[in-house]
Design a protein around this motif. Sequence first.
Motif, short mmCIF file in Angstrom:
data_model
loop_
_atom_site.label_atom_id
_atom_site.label_comp_id
_atom_site.label_asym_id
_atom_site.label_seq_id
_atom_site.Cartn_x
_atom_site.Cartn_y
_atom_site.Cartn_z
N PRO A 1 -5.40 -27.00 7.51
CA PRO A 1 -5.57 -27.30 8.94
C PRO A 1 -6.83 -26.68 9.55
N ARG A 2 -7.15 -25.43 9.20
CA ARG A 2 -8.32 -24.79 9.82
C ARG A 2 -9.61 -25.49 9.44
N TYR A 3 -9.66 -26.04 8.21
CA TYR A 3 -10.89 -26.72 7.79
C TYR A 3 -10.92 -28.18 8.24
N LEU A 4 -9.74 -28.76 8.46
CA LEU A 4 -9.71 -30.05 9.14
C LEU A 4 -10.27 -29.89 10.56
N ASN A 5 -9.87 -28.80 11.20
CA ASN A 5 -10.41 -28.49 12.53
C ASN A 5 -11.92 -28.30 12.47
N MET A 6 -12.39 -27.60 11.45
CA MET A 6 -13.82 -27.39 11.28
C MET A 6 -14.56 -28.71 11.16
N LEU A 7 -14.04 -29.62 10.34
CA LEU A 7 -14.69 -30.93 10.17
C LEU A 7 -14.71 -31.70 11.47
N ASP A 8 -13.62 -31.66 12.23
CA ASP A 8 -13.59 -32.34 13.52
C ASP A 8 -14.72 -31.83 14.42
N ASP A 9 -14.94 -30.51 14.36
CA ASP A 9 -15.98 -29.91 15.21
C ASP A 9 -17.38 -30.26 14.72
N VAL A 10 -17.62 -30.14 13.42
CA VAL A 10 -18.99 -30.34 12.94
C VAL A 10 -19.40 -31.81 13.03
N MET A 11 -18.45 -32.72 12.97
CA MET A 11 -18.82 -34.14 13.03
C MET A 11 -19.29 -34.55 14.42
N PRO B 1 -13.61 -17.58 18.52
CA PRO B 1 -12.17 -17.87 18.52
C PRO B 1 -11.76 -19.05 17.66
N THR B 2 -12.63 -19.60 16.84
CA THR B 2 -12.25 -20.73 16.00
C THR B 2 -11.37 -20.26 14.84
N PRO B 3 -10.50 -21.13 14.31
CA PRO B 3 -9.66 -20.73 13.18
C PRO B 3 -10.44 -20.60 11.87
N TYR B 4 -11.63 -21.13 11.83
CA TYR B 4 -12.49 -21.00 10.67
C TYR B 4 -13.61 -20.01 10.98
N ARG B 5 -14.26 -19.52 9.94
CA ARG B 5 -15.26 -18.47 10.10
C ARG B 5 -16.65 -19.08 10.36
N GLN B 6 -17.43 -18.37 11.16
CA GLN B 6 -18.79 -18.82 11.47
C GLN B 6 -19.75 -17.64 11.31
N VAL B 7 -20.98 -17.97 10.93
CA VAL B 7 -21.98 -16.93 10.70
C VAL B 7 -23.28 -17.29 11.39
N LYS B 8 -24.12 -16.27 11.52
CA LYS B 8 -25.50 -16.48 11.92
C LYS B 8 -26.32 -16.54 10.64
N PRO B 9 -26.88 -17.71 10.29
CA PRO B 9 -27.60 -17.84 9.03
C PRO B 9 -29.08 -17.52 9.18
N ASP B 10 -29.64 -16.91 8.16
CA ASP B 10 -31.08 -16.68 8.09
C ASP B 10 -31.62 -17.59 6.99
#
Length: 216
Positions: free
Chosen positions: A37-47, A107-116
């Motif tokens: 579910p958390r990565y389904l949520n991630m895909l919904d957001d990134v799309m 606050p997202t259920p999936y993890r996010q980073v600051k990429p270099d």
Amino acid sequence: MAPRPLRIELPQTLPVFPLDGALLLPGAELPLRIFEPRYLNMLDDVMTGARMIGMVQTSGGDKARPSLARIGCAGRVTRFRDSAEGDYLITLTGVCRFRIAEELDLPTPYRQVKPDFAPFTDDLEPGRRTGGERARLAKALRAYLNRRDLDVDDSALNAAPLDELVAGLAMSLPFSPAEKQALLEAPDRGDRQDVLTALLEIDALGDDDGPPETLQ
């Protein structure tokens, strides 16, 4: 020496998908089935945004929230469809490696980073490569496959551009997560070919190899 400026716009915040044993390389494609579910949520957001996800491996720590490997690869969702079971079937096309500058407290259920992305600007030049020795790779690959009673299609290997062959083998062969990470972190394409060849040779130690094949 200061890193060269990036040639294309890349996201400043990147959702990450930690998946040990999965390797994405710049310019290559990685098919994935997303069902948690958390990565389904991630895909919904990134799309609805940049359509980009960072593939990373873990490096120990708590099982529920493991530490992330320091280097991953950002990929763009280039194919997407949902299944009758509610899963997402996607293809990620590798764009550029990144170093995790920091993990963000969001606050997202999936993890996010600051990429270099700056240390890996050469990833954005798919036509640029460092020459490698095809014959040595061919010999090592043949020994590796022979140990598993698998055939090698010489015509397919001969036809494959060297960079595509190296990326395909690195991503598809069943190397350990640590070995996959070493392939990802190789400084350039030529170094990645050297790492791949060394892994194949180590696996084949003790076998009787025939004469090297040139694959020309």
